[in-house]
Write an enzyme that holds these catalytic residues in place. Structure first.
Site, PDB file in Angstrom:
ATOM      1  CE  LYS A  93      28.589  55.382  -8.340  1.00  0.00           C
ATOM      2  NZ  LYS A  93      28.055  54.846  -9.706  1.00  0.00           N
ATOM      3  CE  LYS A 125      29.770  47.562 -12.227  1.00  0.00           C
ATOM      4  NZ  LYS A 125      29.804  48.224 -10.920  1.00  0.00           N
ATOM      5  CD  GLN A 155      23.186  51.120 -10.701  1.00  0.00           C
ATOM      6  OE1 GLN A 155      22.824  50.443  -9.815  1.00  0.00           O
ATOM      7  NE2 GLN A 155      24.743  51.107 -11.009  1.00  0.00           N
ATOM      8  CG  ASP A 176      31.977  53.951 -11.582  1.00  0.00           C
ATOM      9  OD1 ASP A 176      31.609  54.353 -10.426  1.00  0.00           O
ATOM     10  OD2 ASP A 176      31.362  53.023 -12.009  1.00  0.00           O
TER      11      ASP A 176
END
Length: 429
Positions: free
Chosen positions: A344, A25, A175, A317
């Site tokens: 998240k 992803k 991010q 993750d």
């Protein structure tokens, strides 16, 4: 939002086989965005076909990007614009709960031409974006919050951003930095991006830098304390871009092999992978499993597992998978330095603690850590998944015990791995 029917998983007596994991992803959405603003055509292969990717593709269509998808949606030919985006009228982009679309698009649109609104699902409105907006404003961006300060939805008036010295908060999510790095070559002048506080999830920054390099842009990385990016550059099409298999998705199958004592090979990721989550296999090895590495595969053979006490900030993750693997390990497992679980798809620390207790584990939930002591026998229960794909996949591992488990809303795995339960069944006996 409609929920899918609960899925009962009966005890799995044996696990063995080979699984080719779908595309990453993180890589899929990074590569799509850079291909869109690059000069020339990029051919992406092994693209992930999932909700988060569809949100990015739909946004790119609205932004005037031409692309063609193969019938199975795992190949995409993107005709790059050779510049930032440009729209005549206000474009409202709905990005679901896709952080890998929301954050990088926010940064690139801030230095594009036109007016844009970025919206998403209710959970997206609880996921922070303030640190990124603050950094973009330092570069001259005009961004306003439409509801709550620091959170989507956002409205922005795109313009030429100047660059210069920019600071960004490192402790909440990598991010924010990824988004700035991807946009910085489009700024008018050179940028020095300084990290404030500890930078979390460094391996995800490595993915970003590696992907940018494949599109012709190099960044000076000063030991993850600051990054220097030349301005007024143009991304160049990558030609053929192979999206690696998703290392986070691989973790469930590797854990299953470690727990159940069979041999499982995961293909599409291996020792040459640029994804930090392949280090998950090292944790399994530390717990007692036997790991074999190939260039394009990781193989695990199970053994009795023992608990670990580790900082897992580098694999946030995949670390979730250790939380349910801990149910099968001797002793108390501690997973540390994972505060960013809280921002998240859901508050993953709270969610995992709650569901682990339901199956009988003794759990301590700290602000940035979790400790898990397994029960002698797991309790049969219904697992709530919080619209979080990883919670659903993690708790499927409970079926490797003698206890059945019911997964509520199993289709939430569509965010990254729509046919996960089918793939698990294929290697189960």
């Amino acid at each position: 939002m409609s929920r899918s029917a609960p899925l009962l998983l009966n005890p799995i007596s044996a696990i063995s086989g080979t699984v080719n994991v779908p595309g990453s992803k993180s890589l899929s959405n990074r590569a799509l965005l850079l291909a869109a603003v690059a000069n020339g055509e990029t051919h992406l292969t092994n693209l992930l076909d999932s909700e988060d990717i569809r949100h990015m593709l739909k946004a790119l269509t609205q932004l005037g990007v031409n692309y063609r998808l193969s019938d199975d949606k795992t190949e995409c030919w993107v005709q790059g614009l050779g510049r930032g985006f440009s729209v005549d009228n206000l474009e409202t982009l709905f990005l679901g709960n896709a952080g890998t679309a929301m954050r990088p698009l926010c940064a690139v649109l801030a230095t594009s031409i036109g007016e844009f609104e970025l919206t998403g699902e209710p959970r997206m409105e609880e996921r922070p974006i303030g640190a990124l907006v603050d950094s973009l404003r330092q570069a001259g961006a005009q961004i306003t919050y439409l509801k709550n300060e620091g959170y989507p939805p956002l409205k922005m008036k795109g313009m030429a951003l100047k660059g210069g010295n920019i600071s960004v908060e490192g402790a909440v999510s990598s991010q924010f930095l990824t988004a700035l790095l991807m946009a910085a070559p489009l700024f008018e002048h050179d940028s020095v991006i300084n990290i404030v506080g500890e930078l979390v999830s460094k391996p995800y920054i490595d993915i970003t830098l590696n992907t940018m390099a494949q599109f012709g842009i190099t960044v000076e990385n000063n030991n993850y304390q600051s990054f220097t990016v030349k301005g007024n550059q143009q991304y160049q099409a990558a030609g053929d871009f192979l999206v690696e298999g998703d290392a986070s998705s691989a973790s469930y199958f590797l854990a299953a092999g470690a727990i159940k004592g069979g041999t499982v090979r995961v293909t599409g990721v291996g020792k040459k992978s640029i994804q930090g989550d392949i280090r998950f296999a090292d944790v399994l090895e530390k717990m007692g499993a036997k790991i074999t590495w190939g260039d394009d595969y990781i193989e695990v053979t199970g053994a009795p597992l023992t608990a670990v006490d580790m900082d897992m900030n580098h694999i946030p993750d995949a670390a979730m998978t250790i939380a349910t693997t801990a149910l099968f390990a001797e002793g108390t497992t501690s997973i540390r330095n994972i505060y960013n679980w809280r921002v998240k798809e859901t508050d993953r620390l709270a969610a995992m603690a709650c569901e682990l207790r339901k199956v009988g584990a003794e759990v301590i939930e700290g602000q940035d850590y979790i400790t898990i002591t397994p029960p002698n026998t797991l309790i049969q229960t219904d697992i709530d998944t919080y619209d979080d794909h990883r919670v659903a996949m993690c708790f499927s591992l409970v079926a490797l015990s003698d206890t059945p488990v019911t997964i509520n809303d199993p289709d939430c795995t569509a965010k990254t791995f729509p046919d996960y339960f089918t793939r698990l069944k294929q290697i189960s006996a």
